[in-house]
Motif scaffolding. Sequence first.
Motif, PDB file in Angstrom:
ATOM      1  N   ALA A 110       0.515  -1.200   0.253  1.00  0.00           N
ATOM      2  CA  ALA A 110       0.255  -0.123   0.271  1.00  0.00           C
ATOM      3  C   ALA A 110       0.777   1.530  -0.047  1.00  0.00           C
ATOM      4  O   ALA A 110       0.414   2.417  -0.276  1.00  0.00           O
ATOM      5  N   VAL A 111       1.622   1.560   0.715  1.00  0.00           N
ATOM      6  CA  VAL A 111       2.809   2.119   0.891  1.00  0.00           C
ATOM      7  C   VAL A 111       3.160   2.206  -0.675  1.00  0.00           C
ATOM      8  O   VAL A 111       3.281   3.969  -1.257  1.00  0.00           O
ATOM      9  N   ALA A 112       3.902   2.102  -1.280  1.00  0.00           N
ATOM     10  CA  ALA A 112       4.069   1.874  -2.424  1.00  0.00           C
ATOM     11  C   ALA A 112       3.402   2.097  -3.250  1.00  0.00           C
ATOM     12  O   ALA A 112       4.186   3.296  -4.303  1.00  0.00           O
ATOM     13  N   VAL A 113       2.382   1.758  -3.557  1.00  0.00           N
ATOM     14  CA  VAL A 113       1.240   2.619  -3.989  1.00  0.00           C
ATOM     15  C   VAL A 113       1.458   3.741  -3.836  1.00  0.00           C
ATOM     16  O   VAL A 113       0.943   4.577  -5.409  1.00  0.00           O
ATOM     17  N   ARG A 114       0.522   3.870  -2.862  1.00  0.00           N
ATOM     18  CA  ARG A 114       0.722   5.287  -2.871  1.00  0.00           C
ATOM     19  C   ARG A 114       1.943   6.647  -3.037  1.00  0.00           C
ATOM     20  O   ARG A 114       1.452   6.945  -3.284  1.00  0.00           O
ATOM     21  N   GLU A 115       2.944   6.076  -3.086  1.00  0.00           N
ATOM     22  CA  GLU A 115       3.942   6.996  -2.955  1.00  0.00           C
ATOM     23  C   GLU A 115       3.888   6.965  -4.838  1.00  0.00           C
ATOM     24  O   GLU A 115       4.446   8.482  -5.391  1.00  0.00           O
ATOM     25  N   ARG A 116       4.096   5.704  -5.894  1.00  0.00           N
ATOM     26  CA  ARG A 116       3.945   5.969  -6.817  1.00  0.00           C
ATOM     27  C   ARG A 116       2.546   6.651  -7.336  1.00  0.00           C
ATOM     28  O   ARG A 116       3.180   7.715  -8.606  1.00  0.00           O
ATOM     29  N   VAL A 117       1.691   6.965  -6.948  1.00  0.00           N
ATOM     30  CA  VAL A 117       0.831   7.591  -6.912  1.00  0.00           C
ATOM     31  C   VAL A 117       0.734   9.275  -6.790  1.00  0.00           C
ATOM     32  O   VAL A 117       0.947  10.172  -7.472  1.00  0.00           O
TER      33      VAL A 117
END
Length: 185
Positions: free
Chosen positions: A64-71
């Motif tokens: 979730a952290v990784a997806v949030r950071e990319r977006v």
Amino acid sequence: MTDTQKTRVAVLVGSLRADSVNRKLAELLRDEAATDVVLDIVEGLDRLPFYNEDIDGENAPAAAVAVRERVALADRVLAVTPEYNGTLPAVLNNAIDWLSRPYGAGAISGKPFAVIGTTPTPYGGKWAHEDAARSAGIAGAKVVADATVSHPAGEGDVLVDRDARAKLHDAIAKLVAFAPETTAA
């Protein structure tokens, strides 16, 4: 032009199938993007647990952290999705749920958002696209309504049909050009 001068569009693909036409479409559009645009296909949606506020917060799952950071790094968000049973796929809905938190300050908040895709149905994913746009709008995104393209597969192969691809590129151009209204303080 450096990547920092380009408009970055985070692309959320709503199909996990390895041979997905919508994934191929996202990859094709990424490869054909205008020189001032970077389409970044966000990987890892399949690793997101179902949203649960009990596991969110300081110790949110790494996926979730990784997806949030990319977006969060993107200027815009584009969903490329099929339609499952008359609505958006669970994987896309779950991603929007994760991106909406914390409410009002999530990674998707304030970002222009558009939806495109294709399905073998006569409606081309229209209902899924409407539902994704509604969900993203409630999550705080600025939905670019005239940038939605729902392409029925019966109208031709979206991967090779020039007219269909022109409509999709036009939708991306509208997403990139969209300037959300700002309110004066």
